[in-house]
Design a protein around this motif. Structure first.
Motif, short mmCIF file in Angstrom:
data_model
loop_
_atom_site.label_atom_id
_atom_site.label_comp_id
_atom_site.label_asym_id
_atom_site.label_seq_id
_atom_site.Cartn_x
_atom_site.Cartn_y
_atom_site.Cartn_z
N VAL B 13 77.99 108.98 16.26
CA VAL B 13 77.24 108.08 17.14
C VAL B 13 78.21 107.10 17.81
O VAL B 13 78.17 106.89 19.03
CB VAL B 13 76.17 107.30 16.35
N GLU B 14 79.10 106.52 17.03
CA GLU B 14 80.06 105.56 17.56
C GLU B 14 81.02 106.22 18.55
O GLU B 14 81.32 105.67 19.61
CB GLU B 14 80.87 104.93 16.42
N GLN B 15 81.50 107.41 18.21
CA GLN B 15 82.45 108.09 19.08
C GLN B 15 81.79 108.42 20.42
O GLN B 15 82.39 108.27 21.48
CB GLN B 15 82.96 109.36 18.39
N SER B 16 80.55 108.85 20.38
CA SER B 16 79.83 109.17 21.61
C SER B 16 79.62 107.92 22.46
O SER B 16 79.78 107.95 23.68
CB SER B 16 78.46 109.79 21.27
N THR B 17 79.29 106.81 21.82
CA THR B 17 79.09 105.55 22.54
C THR B 17 80.39 105.11 23.20
O THR B 17 80.42 104.71 24.36
CB THR B 17 78.61 104.45 21.56
N TYR B 18 81.49 105.21 22.47
CA TYR B 18 82.78 104.80 23.01
C TYR B 18 83.22 105.72 24.14
O TYR B 18 83.73 105.27 25.17
CB TYR B 18 83.83 104.79 21.90
N ALA B 19 82.98 107.03 23.97
CA ALA B 19 83.37 107.97 25.01
C ALA B 19 82.60 107.70 26.29
O ALA B 19 83.16 107.74 27.39
CB ALA B 19 83.12 109.40 24.53
N ALA B 20 81.31 107.40 26.17
CA ALA B 20 80.50 107.10 27.35
C ALA B 20 81.00 105.84 28.04
O ALA B 20 81.09 105.78 29.27
CB ALA B 20 79.04 106.95 26.95
N ALA B 21 81.33 104.83 27.25
CA ALA B 21 81.83 103.57 27.83
C ALA B 21 83.17 103.80 28.50
O ALA B 21 83.46 103.25 29.57
CB ALA B 21 81.95 102.52 26.73
N SER B 22 84.02 104.64 27.92
CA SER B 22 85.33 104.92 28.50
C SER B 22 85.19 105.65 29.82
O SER B 22 85.92 105.41 30.77
CB SER B 22 86.17 105.76 27.53
N ARG B 24 82.63 105.42 31.88
CA ARG B 24 82.17 104.45 32.88
C ARG B 24 83.32 103.58 33.38
O ARG B 24 83.34 103.16 34.52
CB ARG B 24 81.07 103.57 32.28
N ALA B 25 84.28 103.32 32.52
CA ALA B 25 85.40 102.44 32.87
C ALA B 25 86.63 103.23 33.30
O ALA B 25 87.73 102.70 33.35
CB ALA B 25 85.74 101.54 31.69
N SER B 26 86.44 104.50 33.66
CA SER B 26 87.60 105.37 33.88
C SER B 26 88.42 104.98 35.10
O SER B 26 89.54 105.45 35.27
CB SER B 26 87.14 106.83 34.02
N SER B 27 87.90 104.13 35.96
CA SER B 27 88.69 103.71 37.11
C SER B 27 89.81 102.76 36.70
O SER B 27 90.80 102.59 37.41
CB SER B 27 87.80 103.01 38.15
N GLY B 28 89.70 102.16 35.53
CA GLY B 28 90.72 101.26 35.04
C GLY B 28 91.75 102.00 34.23
O GLY B 28 91.69 103.23 34.09
N TYR B 131 84.65 94.39 17.07
CA TYR B 131 84.68 95.78 17.52
C TYR B 131 86.05 96.09 18.14
O TYR B 131 86.43 95.48 19.14
CB TYR B 131 83.56 95.97 18.53
N ILE B 132 86.79 97.05 17.55
CA ILE B 132 88.11 97.41 18.06
C ILE B 132 88.15 98.92 18.23
O ILE B 132 88.58 99.66 17.33
CB ILE B 132 89.23 96.95 17.09
N PRO B 133 87.67 99.43 19.37
CA PRO B 133 87.62 100.89 19.54
C PRO B 133 89.00 101.54 19.65
O PRO B 133 89.16 102.69 19.26
CB PRO B 133 86.82 101.07 20.84
N ASP B 134 89.98 100.82 20.19
CA ASP B 134 91.33 101.38 20.28
C ASP B 134 92.11 100.85 19.08
O ASP B 134 92.58 99.71 19.07
CB ASP B 134 91.99 100.95 21.59
N THR B 135 92.24 101.69 18.07
CA THR B 135 92.82 101.22 16.81
C THR B 135 94.34 101.38 16.73
O THR B 135 94.94 100.94 15.75
CB THR B 135 92.18 101.97 15.63
N ALA B 136 94.95 101.99 17.75
CA ALA B 136 96.40 102.25 17.66
C ALA B 136 97.21 100.96 17.47
O ALA B 136 98.08 100.91 16.60
CB ALA B 136 96.86 103.02 18.88
N PRO B 137 96.97 99.91 18.27
CA PRO B 137 97.74 98.67 18.05
C PRO B 137 97.49 98.06 16.67
O PRO B 137 98.38 97.45 16.07
CB PRO B 137 97.24 97.73 19.15
#
Lengths: 80, 163
Positions: B13-22, B24-28, B131-137
Protein backbone atom coordinates in the motif's frame (compact mmCIF):
# COMPACT_ATOMS: atom_id res chain seq x y z
CA UNK A 1 15.55 -3.17 20.09
CA UNK A 2 12.69 -1.84 17.99
CA UNK A 3 8.97 -1.62 18.32
CA UNK A 4 7.28 -2.51 15.04
CA UNK A 5 3.65 -1.97 14.13
CA UNK A 6 3.72 -3.61 10.69
CA UNK A 7 5.58 -6.85 10.08
CA UNK A 8 5.97 -6.42 6.31
CA UNK A 9 7.63 -3.01 6.73
CA UNK A 10 10.02 -4.46 9.30
CA UNK A 11 10.93 -7.25 6.90
CA UNK A 12 12.05 -4.58 4.44
CA UNK A 13 13.84 -2.24 6.82
CA UNK A 14 15.44 -5.06 8.82
CA UNK A 15 16.14 -3.78 12.29
CA UNK A 16 16.99 -6.46 14.81
CA UNK A 17 15.34 -7.57 16.97
CA UNK A 18 11.85 -6.11 16.69
CA UNK A 19 8.77 -6.50 18.88
CA UNK A 20 5.52 -6.61 16.93
CA UNK A 21 2.83 -4.49 18.58
CA UNK A 22 -0.30 -4.21 16.46
CA UNK A 23 -1.36 -0.74 17.50
CA UNK A 24 -2.51 2.15 15.29
CA UNK A 25 -0.06 4.69 13.93
CA UNK A 26 0.33 7.54 16.35
CA UNK A 27 -0.56 5.28 19.28
CA UNK A 28 2.46 3.00 19.18
CA UNK A 29 2.58 2.18 22.88
CA UNK A 30 -1.14 2.29 23.52
CA UNK A 31 -4.12 4.55 23.94
CA UNK A 32 -3.96 8.02 25.48
CA UNK A 33 -3.66 7.66 29.22
CA UNK A 34 -3.49 3.86 29.12
CA UNK A 35 -0.32 3.69 31.18
CA UNK A 36 -0.71 -0.01 31.91
CA UNK A 37 -0.59 -0.98 28.25
CA UNK A 38 2.09 1.57 27.43
CA UNK A 39 4.27 0.21 30.19
CA UNK A 40 3.57 -3.39 29.17
CA UNK A 41 4.80 -2.63 25.65
CA UNK A 42 7.88 -0.88 26.94
CA UNK A 43 8.77 -3.60 29.41
CA UNK A 44 8.18 -6.34 26.82
CA UNK A 45 10.55 -4.67 24.37
CA UNK A 46 13.24 -4.02 26.95
CA UNK A 47 12.95 -7.59 28.21
CA UNK A 48 13.49 -8.95 24.70
CA UNK A 49 16.60 -6.79 24.38
CA UNK A 50 18.29 -8.99 26.97
CA UNK A 51 17.51 -12.24 25.15
CA UNK A 52 19.75 -13.86 22.52
CA UNK A 53 17.50 -13.55 19.50
CA UNK A 54 19.17 -14.27 16.17
CA UNK A 55 19.23 -11.47 13.59
CA UNK A 56 15.91 -11.10 11.87
CA UNK A 57 13.76 -12.12 14.79
CA UNK A 58 10.37 -10.42 14.91
CA UNK A 59 8.91 -11.15 18.31
CA UNK A 60 5.14 -11.58 18.61
CA UNK A 61 4.00 -9.70 21.70
CA UNK A 62 0.32 -10.56 21.20
CA UNK A 63 -0.46 -6.95 22.12
CA UNK A 64 -3.22 -5.82 19.79
CA UNK A 65 -5.55 -2.87 19.40
CA UNK A 66 -9.10 -3.94 20.20
CA UNK A 67 -10.80 -0.66 20.97
CA UNK A 68 -12.00 0.14 17.45
CA UNK A 69 -11.07 -0.23 13.77
CA UNK A 70 -8.65 2.72 13.65
CA UNK A 71 -5.66 0.52 12.86
CA UNK A 72 -7.47 -1.35 10.08
CA UNK A 73 -8.62 1.91 8.53
CA UNK A 74 -5.09 3.30 8.72
CA UNK A 75 -3.71 0.21 6.99
CA UNK A 76 -6.11 0.86 4.14
CA UNK A 77 -5.25 4.56 4.03
CA UNK A 78 -8.78 5.39 5.12
CA UNK A 79 -7.95 7.25 8.30
CA UNK A 80 -5.23 8.99 10.23
CA UNK B 1 3.30 -3.08 -8.27
CA UNK B 2 4.65 -5.93 -10.33
CA UNK B 3 3.80 -9.56 -9.62
CA UNK B 4 6.36 -11.11 -7.33
CA UNK B 5 7.18 -7.75 -5.82
CA UNK B 6 8.94 -7.79 -2.49
CA UNK B 7 6.23 -5.44 -1.25
CA UNK B 8 3.26 -7.05 0.40
CA UNK B 9 0.53 -6.04 2.79
CA UNK B 10 0.85 -2.50 4.07
CA UNK B 11 4.31 -2.21 2.48
CA UNK B 12 2.56 -2.67 -0.86
CA UNK B 13 0.00 0.00 0.00
CA UNK B 14 2.78 2.41 0.95
CA UNK B 15 4.88 1.62 -2.12
CA UNK B 16 1.89 2.21 -4.40
CA UNK B 17 1.11 5.51 -2.69
CA UNK B 18 4.71 6.68 -3.01
CA UNK B 19 4.94 5.56 -6.64
CA UNK B 20 1.78 7.51 -7.50
CA UNK B 21 3.11 10.62 -5.75
CA UNK B 22 6.45 10.28 -7.56
CA UNK B 23 4.67 10.03 -10.90
CA UNK B 24 2.70 13.20 -10.18
CA UNK B 25 5.94 14.97 -9.28
CA UNK B 26 7.92 13.53 -12.20
CA UNK B 27 8.57 16.96 -13.71
CA UNK B 28 10.93 17.67 -10.82
CA UNK B 29 14.21 15.99 -9.97
CA UNK B 30 13.92 12.29 -9.33
CA UNK B 31 14.20 11.20 -5.74
CA UNK B 32 14.33 7.49 -6.46
CA UNK B 33 17.63 5.73 -6.01
CA UNK B 34 18.82 2.24 -6.86
CA UNK B 35 17.76 -0.21 -4.20
CA UNK B 36 20.53 -1.94 -2.35
CA UNK B 37 19.95 -5.03 -0.34
CA UNK B 38 20.58 -4.68 3.34
CA UNK B 39 20.92 -7.38 5.91
CA UNK B 40 19.28 -7.60 9.27
CA UNK B 41 20.93 -5.22 11.68
CA UNK B 42 23.53 -6.92 13.82
CA UNK B 43 23.57 -6.31 17.54
CA UNK B 44 26.02 -6.51 20.36
CA UNK B 45 26.41 -9.74 22.23
CA UNK B 46 25.74 -8.17 25.60
CA UNK B 47 23.03 -10.03 27.47
CA UNK B 48 21.67 -10.21 30.94
CA UNK B 49 19.69 -8.13 33.36
CA UNK B 50 18.01 -4.90 32.42
CA UNK B 51 18.95 -3.25 35.68
CA UNK B 52 22.21 -1.76 34.44
CA UNK B 53 21.77 -0.68 30.80
CA UNK B 54 21.84 2.97 29.88
CA UNK B 55 19.13 3.12 27.25
CA UNK B 56 18.67 5.83 24.65
CA UNK B 57 15.39 6.59 22.96
CA UNK B 58 14.97 7.18 19.26
CA UNK B 59 11.62 7.88 17.74
CA UNK B 60 9.83 9.58 14.88
CA UNK B 61 8.04 12.87 14.46
CA UNK B 62 9.26 14.49 17.68
CA UNK B 63 11.29 17.69 17.80
CA UNK B 64 12.21 20.32 20.35
CA UNK B 65 9.62 23.01 20.86
CA UNK B 66 9.10 25.41 19.18
CA UNK B 67 11.55 24.69 16.34
CA UNK B 68 10.47 23.10 13.09
CA UNK B 69 12.44 20.30 11.44
CA UNK B 70 14.72 21.57 8.70
CA UNK B 71 17.19 18.83 7.78
CA UNK B 72 16.69 16.45 4.87
CA UNK B 73 16.04 13.86 6.08
CA UNK B 74 15.20 15.78 9.21
CA UNK B 75 16.85 14.51 12.34
CA UNK B 76 16.53 16.00 15.77
CA UNK B 77 18.69 15.65 18.85
CA UNK B 78 17.46 16.85 22.16
CA UNK B 79 17.95 16.65 25.85
CA UNK B 80 15.27 14.74 27.73
CA UNK B 81 14.54 17.87 29.74
CA UNK B 82 13.42 19.83 26.68
CA UNK B 83 9.84 20.46 25.75
CA UNK B 84 8.91 18.63 22.57
CA UNK B 85 6.38 18.99 19.79
CA UNK B 86 5.28 16.57 17.12
CA UNK B 87 5.06 16.95 13.37
CA UNK B 88 3.89 14.17 11.08
CA UNK B 89 1.69 14.08 8.01
CA UNK B 90 0.85 10.40 8.32
CA UNK B 91 -1.24 10.33 11.50
CA UNK B 92 -3.23 12.53 13.83
CA UNK B 93 -0.61 14.07 16.12
CA UNK B 94 -3.37 15.38 18.40
CA UNK B 95 -3.37 12.11 20.32
CA UNK B 96 0.36 12.15 21.01
CA UNK B 97 0.19 15.83 21.85
CA UNK B 98 -2.19 14.90 24.69
CA UNK B 99 0.00 12.03 25.89
CA UNK B 100 3.52 11.98 24.40
CA UNK B 101 4.22 8.57 25.94
CA UNK B 102 2.16 6.97 23.17
CA UNK B 103 5.01 7.58 20.70
CA UNK B 104 7.78 9.10 22.82
CA UNK B 105 7.86 7.13 26.09
CA UNK B 106 10.35 9.30 27.89
CA UNK B 107 8.26 9.71 31.05
CA UNK B 108 7.75 5.95 31.18
CA UNK B 109 11.47 5.30 30.78
CA UNK B 110 12.16 7.73 33.60
CA UNK B 111 9.66 5.82 35.71
CA UNK B 112 11.44 2.54 35.00
CA UNK B 113 14.78 4.14 35.82
CA UNK B 114 13.46 5.52 39.11
CA UNK B 115 12.31 2.02 40.02
CA UNK B 116 15.72 0.58 39.19
CA UNK B 117 14.38 -1.61 36.39
CA UNK B 118 16.80 0.05 33.98
CA UNK B 119 19.89 2.16 34.46
CA UNK B 120 20.04 5.89 33.94
CA UNK B 121 18.81 7.28 30.64
CA UNK B 122 21.31 8.36 28.02
CA UNK B 123 21.66 12.15 27.94
CA UNK B 124 20.03 12.66 24.55
CA UNK B 125 17.12 11.32 22.56
CA UNK B 126 17.02 11.33 18.77
CA UNK B 127 14.17 11.63 16.32
CA UNK B 128 14.06 10.84 12.63
CA UNK B 129 11.35 13.11 11.46
CA UNK B 130 8.18 11.54 10.18
CA UNK B 131 7.57 10.22 6.70
CA UNK B 132 10.85 9.58 4.82
CA UNK B 133 10.08 7.82 1.53
CA UNK B 134 13.63 8.19 0.20
CA UNK B 135 15.61 6.22 2.74
CA UNK B 136 19.00 6.24 1.00
CA UNK B 137 20.36 9.33 2.83
CA UNK B 138 19.05 7.87 6.06
CA UNK B 139 20.93 4.63 5.51
CA UNK B 140 24.18 6.13 4.25
CA UNK B 141 24.48 9.34 6.26
CA UNK B 142 21.97 10.17 8.96
CA UNK B 143 21.72 6.75 10.56
CA UNK B 144 25.47 6.19 10.89
CA UNK B 145 25.92 9.74 12.23
CA UNK B 146 23.31 9.19 14.92
CA UNK B 147 24.85 5.80 15.75
CA UNK B 148 28.20 7.50 16.35
CA UNK B 149 26.53 10.04 18.62
CA UNK B 150 24.81 7.28 20.58
CA UNK B 151 28.18 5.61 21.09
CA UNK B 152 29.60 8.94 22.23
CA UNK B 153 26.74 9.19 24.73
CA UNK B 154 27.70 5.74 26.08
CA UNK B 155 24.24 4.35 25.36
CA UNK B 156 24.35 0.57 25.49
CA UNK B 157 20.76 -0.10 24.50
CA UNK B 158 18.66 1.84 22.01
CA UNK B 159 14.88 1.70 21.90
CA UNK B 160 13.51 2.56 18.47
CA UNK B 161 9.88 3.63 18.51
CA UNK B 162 8.07 4.26 15.23
CA UNK B 163 4.94 6.31 15.13
Amino acid sequence: VSVTQVREITELSRPSPACLVEHPFGLTLGDIGDKATQRAVLEACLREATRPHPAGTIIETSIRWERDDLRERQLHKEAH
Amino acid sequence: VTPGSRYRGFARVEQSTYAAASTRASSGPSTTRPRRDIGWTSRSSRRGSLSSPRPALTCASTHPSPSAPTETPPTERFRPSEEVELTHSGYDIGRAARDPDVVFPLALLRELASEGLIGELAPRAFSFMGYIPDTAPLLSETGPAVARELVADAADLVLLVPS
